[in-house]
Scaffold this active site. Structure first.
Site, PDB file in Angstrom:
ATOM      1  N   LYS A   1       0.831  -1.210   0.000  1.00 31.54           N
ATOM      2  CA  LYS A   1       0.000   0.000   0.000  1.00 31.54           C
ATOM      3  C   LYS A   1       0.866   1.262   0.000  1.00 31.54           C
ATOM      4  O   LYS A   1       0.703   2.140  -0.847  1.00 31.54           O
ATOM      5  CB  LYS A   1      -0.933   0.021   1.228  1.00 31.54           C
ATOM      6  CG  LYS A   1      -1.874  -1.174   1.318  1.00 31.54           C
ATOM      7  CD  LYS A   1      -2.814  -1.072   2.506  1.00 31.54           C
ATOM      8  CE  LYS A   1      -2.137  -1.215   3.854  1.00 31.54           C
ATOM      9  NZ  LYS A   1      -1.569  -2.559   4.103  1.00 31.54           N
TER      10      LYS A   1
ATOM     11  N   ARG B   1     -10.866  -0.434   7.826  1.00 27.41           N
ATOM     12  CA  ARG B   1     -10.451  -1.804   8.078  1.00 27.41           C
ATOM     13  C   ARG B   1     -11.571  -2.617   8.687  1.00 27.41           C
ATOM     14  O   ARG B   1     -11.356  -3.746   9.114  1.00 27.41           O
ATOM     15  CB  ARG B   1      -9.249  -1.818   9.019  1.00 27.41           C
ATOM     16  CG  ARG B   1      -7.925  -1.606   8.288  1.00 27.41           C
ATOM     17  CD  ARG B   1      -6.797  -1.470   9.296  1.00 27.41           C
ATOM     18  NE  ARG B   1      -5.585  -2.072   8.836  1.00 27.41           N
ATOM     19  CZ  ARG B   1      -4.519  -1.376   8.401  1.00 27.41           C
ATOM     20  NH1 ARG B   1      -4.557  -0.074   8.366  1.00 27.41           N
ATOM     21  NH2 ARG B   1      -3.444  -1.995   8.012  1.00 27.41           N
TER      22      ARG B   1
ATOM     23  N   ARG C   1      11.589  -5.220   5.200  1.00 28.02           N
ATOM     24  CA  ARG C   1      11.281  -3.795   5.008  1.00 28.02           C
ATOM     25  C   ARG C   1      12.167  -2.904   5.880  1.00 28.02           C
ATOM     26  O   ARG C   1      12.416  -3.199   7.045  1.00 28.02           O
ATOM     27  CB  ARG C   1       9.824  -3.500   5.337  1.00 28.02           C
ATOM     28  CG  ARG C   1       9.562  -1.975   5.350  1.00 28.02           C
ATOM     29  CD  ARG C   1       8.128  -1.592   5.356  1.00 28.02           C
ATOM     30  NE  ARG C   1       7.373  -2.302   6.358  1.00 28.02           N
ATOM     31  CZ  ARG C   1       6.051  -2.319   6.390  1.00 28.02           C
ATOM     32  NH1 ARG C   1       5.368  -1.667   5.470  1.00 28.02           N
ATOM     33  NH2 ARG C   1       5.421  -2.991   7.328  1.00 28.02           N
TER      34      ARG C   1
ATOM     35  N   ARG D   1      -0.763  -9.472  12.796  1.00 30.38           N
ATOM     36  CA  ARG D   1      -1.434  -8.467  11.956  1.00 30.38           C
ATOM     37  C   ARG D   1      -2.208  -9.138  10.824  1.00 30.38           C
ATOM     38  O   ARG D   1      -3.323  -8.727  10.480  1.00 30.38           O
ATOM     39  CB  ARG D   1      -0.406  -7.484  11.377  1.00 30.38           C
ATOM     40  CG  ARG D   1      -0.010  -6.392  12.370  1.00 30.38           C
ATOM     41  CD  ARG D   1       1.396  -5.879  12.134  1.00 30.38           C
ATOM     42  NE  ARG D   1       1.581  -5.239  10.847  1.00 30.38           N
ATOM     43  CZ  ARG D   1       2.794  -5.064  10.292  1.00 30.38           C
ATOM     44  NH1 ARG D   1       3.891  -5.492  10.904  1.00 30.38           N
ATOM     45  NH2 ARG D   1       2.888  -4.464   9.134  1.00 30.38           N
TER      46      ARG D   1
HETATM   47  P1  AP5 Z   1       4.765  -1.509   1.910  1.00 27.74           P
HETATM   48  O1  AP5 Z   1       4.472  -0.680   0.714  1.00 27.74           O
HETATM   49  O2  AP5 Z   1       5.457  -0.889   3.066  1.00 27.74           O
HETATM   50  O3  AP5 Z   1       3.441  -2.283   2.371  1.00 27.74           O
HETATM   51  P2  AP5 Z   1       2.146  -1.780   3.152  1.00 27.74           P
HETATM   52  O4  AP5 Z   1       0.962  -2.476   2.546  1.00 27.74           O
HETATM   53  O5  AP5 Z   1       2.118  -0.286   3.202  1.00 27.74           O
HETATM   54  O6  AP5 Z   1       2.440  -2.443   4.547  1.00 27.74           O
HETATM   55  P3  AP5 Z   1       2.193  -2.010   6.039  1.00 27.74           P
HETATM   56  O7  AP5 Z   1       2.937  -3.005   6.867  1.00 27.74           O
HETATM   57  O8  AP5 Z   1       2.511  -0.576   6.237  1.00 27.74           O
HETATM   58  O9  AP5 Z   1       0.680  -2.287   6.210  1.00 27.74           O
HETATM   59  P4  AP5 Z   1      -0.038  -2.531   7.559  1.00 27.74           P
HETATM   60  O10 AP5 Z   1      -1.444  -2.557   7.140  1.00 27.74           O
HETATM   61  O11 AP5 Z   1       0.433  -3.694   8.326  1.00 27.74           O
HETATM   62  O12 AP5 Z   1       0.474  -1.294   8.432  1.00 27.74           O
HETATM   63  P5  AP5 Z   1      -0.199   0.075   8.822  1.00 27.74           P
HETATM   64  O13 AP5 Z   1       0.879   1.028   9.094  1.00 27.74           O
HETATM   65  O14 AP5 Z   1      -1.269   0.453   7.878  1.00 27.74           O
HETATM   66  O15 AP5 Z   1       5.616  -2.772   1.398  1.00 27.74           O
HETATM   67  C1  AP5 Z   1       6.110  -3.730   2.290  1.00 27.74           C
HETATM   68  C2  AP5 Z   1       7.532  -4.171   1.865  1.00 27.74           C
HETATM   69  O16 AP5 Z   1       7.452  -4.870   0.618  1.00 27.74           O
HETATM   70  C3  AP5 Z   1       8.489  -2.994   1.619  1.00 27.74           C
HETATM   71  O17 AP5 Z   1       9.755  -3.362   2.073  1.00 27.74           O
HETATM   72  C4  AP5 Z   1       8.471  -2.792   0.092  1.00 27.74           C
HETATM   73  O18 AP5 Z   1       9.694  -2.268  -0.374  1.00 27.74           O
HETATM   74  C5  AP5 Z   1       8.215  -4.209  -0.418  1.00 27.74           C
HETATM   75  N1  AP5 Z   1       7.390  -4.225  -1.634  1.00 27.74           N
HETATM   76  C6  AP5 Z   1       6.283  -3.451  -1.895  1.00 27.74           C
HETATM   77  N2  AP5 Z   1       5.774  -3.750  -3.100  1.00 27.74           N
HETATM   78  C7  AP5 Z   1       6.565  -4.741  -3.611  1.00 27.74           C
HETATM   79  C8  AP5 Z   1       6.537  -5.494  -4.836  1.00 27.74           C
HETATM   80  N3  AP5 Z   1       5.590  -5.283  -5.765  1.00 27.74           N
HETATM   81  N4  AP5 Z   1       7.480  -6.438  -5.010  1.00 27.74           N
HETATM   82  C9  AP5 Z   1       8.460  -6.679  -4.069  1.00 27.74           C
HETATM   83  N5  AP5 Z   1       8.527  -5.997  -2.898  1.00 27.74           N
HETATM   84  C10 AP5 Z   1       7.592  -5.048  -2.663  1.00 27.74           C
HETATM   85  O19 AP5 Z   1      -0.896  -0.348  10.205  1.00 27.74           O
HETATM   86  C11 AP5 Z   1      -0.130  -0.710  11.335  1.00 27.74           C
HETATM   87  C12 AP5 Z   1      -1.031  -0.966  12.521  1.00 27.74           C
HETATM   88  O20 AP5 Z   1      -1.743   0.241  12.847  1.00 27.74           O
HETATM   89  C13 AP5 Z   1      -2.119  -2.029  12.326  1.00 27.74           C
HETATM   90  O21 AP5 Z   1      -1.637  -3.308  12.593  1.00 27.74           O
HETATM   91  C14 AP5 Z   1      -3.177  -1.550  13.349  1.00 27.74           C
HETATM   92  O22 AP5 Z   1      -2.824  -1.971  14.647  1.00 27.74           O
HETATM   93  C15 AP5 Z   1      -3.076  -0.043  13.263  1.00 27.74           C
HETATM   94  N6  AP5 Z   1      -4.022   0.532  12.292  1.00 27.74           N
HETATM   95  C16 AP5 Z   1      -3.725   1.065  11.077  1.00 27.74           C
HETATM   96  N7  AP5 Z   1      -4.831   1.484  10.447  1.00 27.74           N
HETATM   97  C17 AP5 Z   1      -5.869   1.219  11.289  1.00 27.74           C
HETATM   98  C18 AP5 Z   1      -7.295   1.392  11.200  1.00 27.74           C
HETATM   99  N8  AP5 Z   1      -7.897   1.911  10.114  1.00 27.74           N
HETATM  100  N9  AP5 Z   1      -8.043   0.983  12.265  1.00 27.74           N
HETATM  101  C19 AP5 Z   1      -7.488   0.455  13.370  1.00 27.74           C
HETATM  102  N10 AP5 Z   1      -6.155   0.251  13.505  1.00 27.74           N
HETATM  103  C20 AP5 Z   1      -5.359   0.623  12.474  1.00 27.74           C
END
Ligand code: AP5
Length: 208
Positions: free
Chosen positions: A18, A94, A129, A169
């Site tokens: 994302k 979510r 990452r 997660r």
């Molecule tokens: P990256 O682009 O960083 O992936 P991402 O989908 O953004 O992953 P996140 O881990 O940030 O998502 P998440 O949902 O767990 O975390 P969030 O911060 O939203 O890519 C990942 C890796 O892969 C990178 O190293 C990249 O270089 C590589 N990559 C990308 N594309 C690639 C490709 N095509 N090929 C090869 N490699 C690739 O949420 C964190 C926490 O916050 C949650 O667990 C929850 O507790 C809380 N939270 C967040 N939003 C909410 C909500 N709406 N409600 C309640 N709690 C929430």
């Protein structure tokens, strides 16, 4: 005459890409990138009570309660830059309740993107990452390594990016799809969304 700015939501499992796609989308389309996870991490860094509570849930890979997340996202979407340039909302909604809450405030996307990636690949992406604290750029040790040694030595890792926490997660994410219930239960949820949609269409004055 200026056309309406774009409004996009992007969703997908942890590490589905994302944040990476959001960088590319905002670069080309100039939208304001609003990441629920980034907003929460900023709240933690500020040392507030909401931040402290949020971290407890994030460490366990659970969703942060709606009473913290919903207003935080709503306030950010209401700021002038988002209204003028359009927005790209990342990691929200979510759950059905989060979707309903935002809709209640009048925020609806023109496009909803869902990234699908097999689970075994997600864990590898999380563990490899790294983040550049200076530019905010997302790297991967194998798939997207840093360009210079100077960047390489300053890269950091997120507190929830261990294999163990990534699995928690993922479990939370899979529960939210709610497709692993009886066909009647799954259909009941789809049915209520569809009838709501149809009802809105029939009552919306703008559809004429
Ligand atoms: P990256 O682009 O960083 O992936 P991402 O989908 O953004 O992953 P996140 O881990 O940030 O998502 P998440 O949902 O767990 O975390 P969030 O911060 O939203 O890519 C990942 C890796 O892969 C990178 O190293 C990249 O270089 C590589 N990559 C990308 N594309 C690639 C490709 N095509 N090929 C090869 N490699 C690739 O949420 C964190 C926490 O916050 C949650 O667990 C929850 O507790 C809380 N939270 C967040 N939003 C909410 C909500 N709406 N409600 C309640 N709690 C929430």
């Amino acid at each position: 005459e200026k056309s309406e700015p774009l409004k996009i939501m992007i969703s997908g499992a942890p590490a589905s890409g994302k944040g990476t796609q959001c960088e590319l989308i905002t670069h080309k389309y100039g939208l304001v990138h609003i990441s629920a996870g980034d907003l929460l991490r900023a709240e933690i860094a500020s040392g507030s009570e909401n931040g402290r509570r949020a971290k407890e849930h994030m460490e366990k890979g659970q969703l942060v309660p709606d009473e913290i997340v919903v207003m935080m996202v709503k306030d950010r979407l209401s700021q002038t830059d988002s209204e003028q340039k359009g927005w790209l909302l990342d990691g929200y909604p979510r759950s059905a309740s989060q979707a309903t809450a935002l809709k209640g405030f009048g925020f609806q996307p023109d496009l909803f993107i869902v990234l699908e990636v097999p689970e075994e690949i997600l864990i590898e992406r999380v563990v490899g990452r790294r983040l550049d604290p200076v530019t905010g750029k997302i790297y991967h040790l194998k798939y997207s390594p840093p360009e210079t040694e100077e960047i390489a030595v300053r890269l950091t890792q997120r507190f929830d990016d261990t294999e163990e926490k990534a699995k928690l997660r993922l479990k939370t994410h899979n529960q939210n799809i709610e497709g692993n219930r009886s066909k009647e239960e799954v259909f009941a949820q789809i049915d209520s969304s569809l009838s709501e949609l149809l009802q809105e269409r029939n009552t919306a004055p703008s559809s004429l």
